[in-house]
Design a protein around this motif. Structure first.
Motif, short mmCIF file in Angstrom:
data_model
loop_
_atom_site.label_atom_id
_atom_site.label_comp_id
_atom_site.label_asym_id
_atom_site.label_seq_id
_atom_site.Cartn_x
_atom_site.Cartn_y
_atom_site.Cartn_z
N SER A 201 22.02 26.79 0.80
CA SER A 201 20.62 26.39 0.67
C SER A 201 20.37 25.74 -0.69
O SER A 201 21.13 25.90 -1.63
CB SER A 201 19.70 27.61 0.81
OG SER A 201 19.98 28.34 1.98
N THR A 202 19.28 25.01 -0.76
CA THR A 202 18.79 24.48 -2.03
C THR A 202 17.31 24.86 -2.16
O THR A 202 16.51 24.45 -1.33
CB THR A 202 18.93 22.95 -2.10
OG1 THR A 202 20.31 22.60 -1.89
CG2 THR A 202 18.48 22.43 -3.45
N THR A 224 22.07 37.96 -15.94
CA THR A 224 22.79 36.83 -15.36
C THR A 224 21.82 35.77 -14.87
O THR A 224 22.03 34.56 -15.07
CB THR A 224 23.69 37.31 -14.20
OG1 THR A 224 24.65 38.24 -14.70
CG2 THR A 224 24.40 36.14 -13.54
N ALA A 225 20.74 36.21 -14.23
CA ALA A 225 19.72 35.27 -13.75
C ALA A 225 19.11 34.49 -14.91
O ALA A 225 18.80 33.30 -14.79
CB ALA A 225 18.65 36.02 -12.97
N ARG A 226 18.93 35.15 -16.04
CA ARG A 226 18.41 34.45 -17.22
C ARG A 226 19.38 33.36 -17.65
O ARG A 226 18.96 32.25 -18.02
CB ARG A 226 18.21 35.46 -18.35
CG ARG A 226 17.69 34.92 -19.67
CD ARG A 226 16.28 34.37 -19.56
NE ARG A 226 16.26 32.91 -19.40
CZ ARG A 226 15.16 32.21 -19.19
NH1 ARG A 226 13.99 32.82 -19.08
NH2 ARG A 226 15.22 30.90 -19.06
N PHE A 233 19.50 25.78 -13.54
CA PHE A 233 20.02 25.91 -12.18
C PHE A 233 18.91 26.45 -11.28
O PHE A 233 18.26 27.45 -11.62
CB PHE A 233 21.22 26.86 -12.18
CG PHE A 233 21.87 27.04 -10.84
CD1 PHE A 233 22.45 25.97 -10.18
CD2 PHE A 233 21.92 28.29 -10.24
CE1 PHE A 233 23.07 26.13 -8.95
CE2 PHE A 233 22.53 28.47 -9.01
CZ PHE A 233 23.12 27.39 -8.36
N GLU A 234 18.70 25.81 -10.15
CA GLU A 234 17.65 26.25 -9.23
C GLU A 234 18.23 27.30 -8.27
O GLU A 234 19.20 27.04 -7.56
CB GLU A 234 17.10 25.06 -8.44
CG GLU A 234 16.15 24.20 -9.26
CD GLU A 234 14.96 25.01 -9.79
OE1 GLU A 234 14.36 25.78 -9.00
OE2 GLU A 234 14.65 24.89 -10.99
N PHE A 235 17.59 28.46 -8.27
CA PHE A 235 18.08 29.56 -7.43
C PHE A 235 16.93 30.50 -7.10
O PHE A 235 15.89 30.51 -7.76
CB PHE A 235 19.18 30.34 -8.15
CG PHE A 235 18.69 31.12 -9.35
CD1 PHE A 235 18.35 32.47 -9.24
CD2 PHE A 235 18.53 30.50 -10.59
CE1 PHE A 235 17.89 33.18 -10.34
CE2 PHE A 235 18.07 31.20 -11.69
CZ PHE A 235 17.74 32.55 -11.57
N GLU A 236 17.13 31.28 -6.05
CA GLU A 236 16.25 32.38 -5.69
C GLU A 236 17.10 33.64 -5.65
O GLU A 236 18.17 33.64 -5.06
CB GLU A 236 15.60 32.15 -4.32
CG GLU A 236 14.67 30.95 -4.27
CD GLU A 236 14.13 30.71 -2.86
OE1 GLU A 236 14.50 31.49 -1.95
OE2 GLU A 236 13.38 29.74 -2.68
N LEU A 237 16.61 34.70 -6.28
CA LEU A 237 17.34 35.96 -6.33
C LEU A 237 16.54 37.04 -5.60
O LEU A 237 15.41 37.35 -6.00
CB LEU A 237 17.59 36.38 -7.78
CG LEU A 237 18.13 37.81 -8.00
CD1 LEU A 237 19.47 38.00 -7.30
CD2 LEU A 237 18.24 38.11 -9.49
N LEU A 238 17.12 37.59 -4.54
CA LEU A 238 16.52 38.72 -3.85
C LEU A 238 17.26 39.98 -4.25
O LEU A 238 18.47 40.10 -4.04
CB LEU A 238 16.60 38.54 -2.33
CG LEU A 238 16.09 39.74 -1.51
CD1 LEU A 238 14.61 40.01 -1.78
CD2 LEU A 238 16.33 39.52 -0.02
N MET A 239 16.54 40.92 -4.84
CA MET A 239 17.12 42.21 -5.22
C MET A 239 16.59 43.26 -4.25
O MET A 239 15.41 43.61 -4.27
CB MET A 239 16.79 42.54 -6.67
CG MET A 239 17.34 41.49 -7.64
SD MET A 239 17.21 41.94 -9.38
CE MET A 239 18.33 43.33 -9.50
#
Length: 378
Positions: A201-202, A224-226, A233-239
């Motif tokens: 995905s983007t 890491t997300a920081r 970098f474009e991302f989505e993080l689901l925790m």
């Protein structure tokens, strides 16, 4: 009081199997969830359905109590100290609980020390004392674990890390290591139907499907997300945490402190609903700091076709081959971020995705049940 079991194969004499674990349910008998709970539940099912003999789960409690789990398996809580100091009482009372025809499997490590039942079996979840404990605590845990393995007729391990640790002991423990059975964790493939994809995905969808406990690395994931955000970098993080272990408010607060709140979402899932999390993701991160076997999260992610970025802890390198189905990194934000950033190359992601899917059958629950059944009958 039973101190030793018969030496014949279990298939010849066992009438009932006791699964000994410190905390399958909560200490007051309420449901909880986690990797150990899943393994105890699944082995109880094999005992009842395939061996067709009764099974009882024996655990610690704040008082003596009896109940049943969702499958109808009897669960008995014994009033024993909930910390390590209560282990001798737990082990002693377990011996008193056994009756002729009973066999016992230690599912939680050395929690019956020093009153192990000779000739029992142990299903070990890996080296868990590699965290920030004192040297004395680690030494004592090692001694207790060696005593467990010496008492048992057979040991199953969910990773090779604990087997190799045994080989560093003296000769008698090397013999135990050579007889140990490696049975990695599994996934119910029928609940995780996925199709091959051509590209991620983007923005890239990253999942952290772990309990929000320090040893599982939630803050390492946020750090890491920081780093990813710093790299534009474009991302989505689901925790996504496990039911009964929610800490979403803390995670959201920590994300705000790091200025990455727009990238981070939280959720809580149970052992079944977590499968939907994998279907919607592109990459799974398992940033464990200590106390890890062959992580269910890593196994499930691979079966879902998700490349796994993980750390050099416990049994995780048993599952992830760097450059094939993910990357194995030191537990440091920069190293993990660097591995994730490699998936900007969609061709690389697709190759790892396909390689993960090619491994699905190796982790099927059917294969796991066959391995466990052979071990139980021996």
């Amino acid at each position: 009081m039973i101190k030793e079991l018969p030496s014949e194969p279990w298939a010849e004499w066992v009438k009932r199997i006791i699964l000994h674990v410190p905390d399958y349910l909560s200490y007051v008998g309420e449901p909880t969830s986690g990797g150990r709970q899943r393994k105890v539940r699944d082995i109880a099912r094999i005992i009842r359905e395939r061996m067709q003999i009764p099974c009882v789960i024996l655990q610690k409690g704040v008082s003596d109590w009896k109940t049943k789990d969702a499958d109808g398996t009897p669960v008995i809580g014994l009033n024993a100290g909930l910390r390590v100091s209560g282990d001798p009482e737990f082990g002693w009372r377990t011996r008193s609980f056994l009756r002729p025809g009973d066999a016992i499997i230690y599912m939680g490590g050395e929690d019956a020390w020093p009153f192990f039942v000779k000739g029992a079996k142990a299903y070990h979840v890996g080296v868990w004392w590699d965290g920030p404990n004192s040297s004395m605590a680690k030494w004592a845990t090692g001694i207790r674990t060696q005593a467990l393995f010496q008492a048992c007729r057979s040991i199953a391990c969910c990773d090779t890390n604990v087997i190799n640790w045994l080989r560093t002991r003296d000769r008698k423990h090397q013999d135990s290591a050579n007889e140990a059975v490696y049975i990695p964790n599994c996934v119910d493939l029928s609940s995780l139907n996925v199709s091959e994809r051509m590209r991620p995905s983007t923005p890239l969808k990253i999942v952290f499907a772990r309990r929000f406990e320090m040893k599982r690395g939630p803050f390492l994931m946020l750090d890491t997300a920081r780093k990813l955000a710093d790299a534009s970098f474009e991302f989505e993080l689901l925790m996504s945490s496990a039911e009964g272990h929610d800490g979403s408010d803390t995670i959201r607060d920590e994300a705000r402190k790091r200025g990455i709140e727009r990238h981070v979402k939280t959720a809580v899932n149970n052992l079944n609903s977590v499968y939907s999390v994998y279907r919607d993701a592109d990459v799974s991160v398992v940033p464990t700091l200590w106390s890890e076997g062959t992580s269910y999260t890593a196994v499930e992610s691979i079966a879902a076709g998700l490349p796994v970025v993980t750390t050099t802890v416990g049994g995780l390198p048993n599952l992830v081959v760097p450059g094939f189905n993910g990357y194995v990194c030191p537990p440091q934000p920069a190293s993990i971020a660097e591995a994730i950033l490699r998936y900007r190359d969609h061709t690389l992601w697709q190759r790892h995705h396909r390689n993960c899917l090619s491994m699905r059958e190796a982790f099927s629950v059917e294969a796991w049940r066959d391995r466990v059944m052979d071990w139980l009958a021996s």
